[in-house]
Design a protein around this motif. Structure first.
Motif, short mmCIF file in Angstrom:
data_model
loop_
_atom_site.label_atom_id
_atom_site.label_comp_id
_atom_site.label_asym_id
_atom_site.label_seq_id
_atom_site.Cartn_x
_atom_site.Cartn_y
_atom_site.Cartn_z
N ALA A 1 32.76 25.67 33.33
CA ALA A 1 31.90 26.35 32.36
C ALA A 1 32.33 27.80 32.15
N GLN A 2 33.10 28.36 33.08
CA GLN A 2 33.52 29.76 33.00
C GLN A 2 34.99 29.92 32.60
N ILE A 3 35.72 28.82 32.43
CA ILE A 3 37.14 28.90 32.09
C ILE A 3 37.28 29.12 30.59
N ALA A 4 38.00 30.16 30.22
CA ALA A 4 38.15 30.51 28.80
C ALA A 4 39.00 29.49 28.05
N ASP A 5 40.09 29.03 28.66
CA ASP A 5 40.99 28.10 27.97
C ASP A 5 41.14 26.82 28.78
N LEU A 6 40.13 25.96 28.68
CA LEU A 6 40.14 24.69 29.41
C LEU A 6 41.33 23.83 29.03
N ALA A 7 41.71 23.83 27.77
CA ALA A 7 42.83 23.00 27.32
C ALA A 7 44.12 23.40 28.03
N ALA A 8 44.33 24.69 28.23
CA ALA A 8 45.55 25.14 28.92
C ALA A 8 45.52 24.75 30.39
N VAL A 9 44.37 24.90 31.03
CA VAL A 9 44.23 24.52 32.44
C VAL A 9 44.51 23.03 32.59
N ARG A 10 43.93 22.25 31.71
CA ARG A 10 44.13 20.80 31.75
C ARG A 10 45.59 20.45 31.51
N ALA A 11 46.21 21.06 30.53
CA ALA A 11 47.60 20.76 30.19
C ALA A 11 48.55 21.05 31.34
N ARG A 12 48.31 22.15 32.06
CA ARG A 12 49.17 22.49 33.20
C ARG A 12 49.00 21.50 34.34
N PHE A 13 47.84 20.86 34.42
CA PHE A 13 47.55 19.95 35.52
C PHE A 13 47.84 18.49 35.19
N GLU A 14 47.32 18.00 34.10
CA GLU A 14 47.26 16.55 33.84
C GLU A 14 48.63 15.88 33.80
N GLY A 15 49.53 16.35 32.98
CA GLY A 15 50.82 15.69 32.84
C GLY A 15 51.59 15.60 34.14
N PRO A 16 51.80 16.74 34.83
CA PRO A 16 52.53 16.68 36.10
C PRO A 16 51.80 15.85 37.15
N TRP A 17 50.49 15.99 37.24
CA TRP A 17 49.74 15.26 38.26
C TRP A 17 49.85 13.76 38.04
N VAL A 18 49.69 13.32 36.80
CA VAL A 18 49.78 11.89 36.48
C VAL A 18 51.17 11.36 36.80
N ALA A 19 52.21 12.07 36.39
CA ALA A 19 53.58 11.61 36.63
C ALA A 19 53.87 11.50 38.13
N TRP A 20 53.48 12.51 38.89
CA TRP A 20 53.75 12.47 40.32
C TRP A 20 52.84 11.49 41.04
N ASN A 21 51.65 11.25 40.52
CA ASN A 21 50.80 10.22 41.10
C ASN A 21 51.45 8.84 40.95
N ILE A 22 52.04 8.59 39.79
CA ILE A 22 52.74 7.31 39.60
C ILE A 22 53.91 7.21 40.58
N ALA A 23 54.64 8.30 40.77
CA ALA A 23 55.75 8.29 41.72
C ALA A 23 55.27 7.97 43.12
N ARG A 24 54.16 8.56 43.54
CA ARG A 24 53.68 8.27 44.90
C ARG A 24 53.07 6.88 44.99
N ALA A 25 52.54 6.36 43.90
CA ALA A 25 52.06 4.98 43.90
C ALA A 25 53.23 4.02 44.09
N VAL A 26 54.32 4.28 43.40
CA VAL A 26 55.51 3.44 43.54
C VAL A 26 56.08 3.55 44.96
#
Length: 164
Positions: free
Chosen positions: A118-143
């Motif tokens: 609720a206090q983050i000015a640019d939620l889209a930027a925070v999400r963008a920095r997190f989501e793509g890399p996290w998802v990709a590396w999560n798939i790698a660790r799942a494999v």
């Protein structure tokens, strides 16, 4: 000694399987569902998941899996039929462990440091920095953890075929 060898392999199979299931579940259900959430919901849910997942059961399974992998290798060291597959399983588990502690956890920490959604000015930027890399590396660790599961399971099959 045969019982200890079998127990170590079973523990490695179970813990690798539980880790593979957790990370795969995120890959094919949790993250695709969150992909459709608003930025605020996404950040808040992932922050909450990253808090609640660090619990005694997860830590016992995650760390215990590493210990079980080592035990599976050491107790089967003189028995190549199982040993070689246990070594492969250990390295797959170690890879998953390294990805988790070296990539996913630091990403989780950065997301937590972003603060209250609720206090983050640019939620889209925070999400963008997190989501793509996290998802990709999560798939790698799942494999990697699925590879560990397969290797330990095959080591257990090989163990059952070889008299000791």
């Amino acid at each position: 000694m045969r019982a200890a060898r079998a127990a170590a392999l079973v523990a490695a199979v179970v813990t690798a399987g539980l880790m593979a299931g957790l990370f795969a579940g995120f890959a094919y259900s949790v993250m695709p569902a969150l992909r459709h959430a608003s930025d605020g919901v996404f950040v808040e849910v992932m922050q909450q998941i990253n808090v609640v997942i660090v619990n005694p059961l997860f830590m016992v399974l995650f760390m215990g899996g590493l210990a079980a992998a080592v035990a599976a290798v050491l107790t089967n060291w003189r028995f190549p039929a199982a040993r070689n597959w246990a070594i492969a399983g250990f390295f797959c588990y170690l890879l998953m462990f390294a990805i988790t502690t070296g990539v996913n956890v630091p990403l989780n920490d950065k997301l937590a440091a972003a603060g209250d959604p609720a206090q983050i000015a640019d939620l889209a930027a925070v999400r963008a920095r997190f989501e793509g890399p996290w998802v990709a590396w999560n798939i790698a660790r799942a494999v990697a953890s699925a590879g560990a599961l397969g290797c330990f399971a095959w080591a257990l099959v090989r163990f059952g075929r070889r008299p000791s």
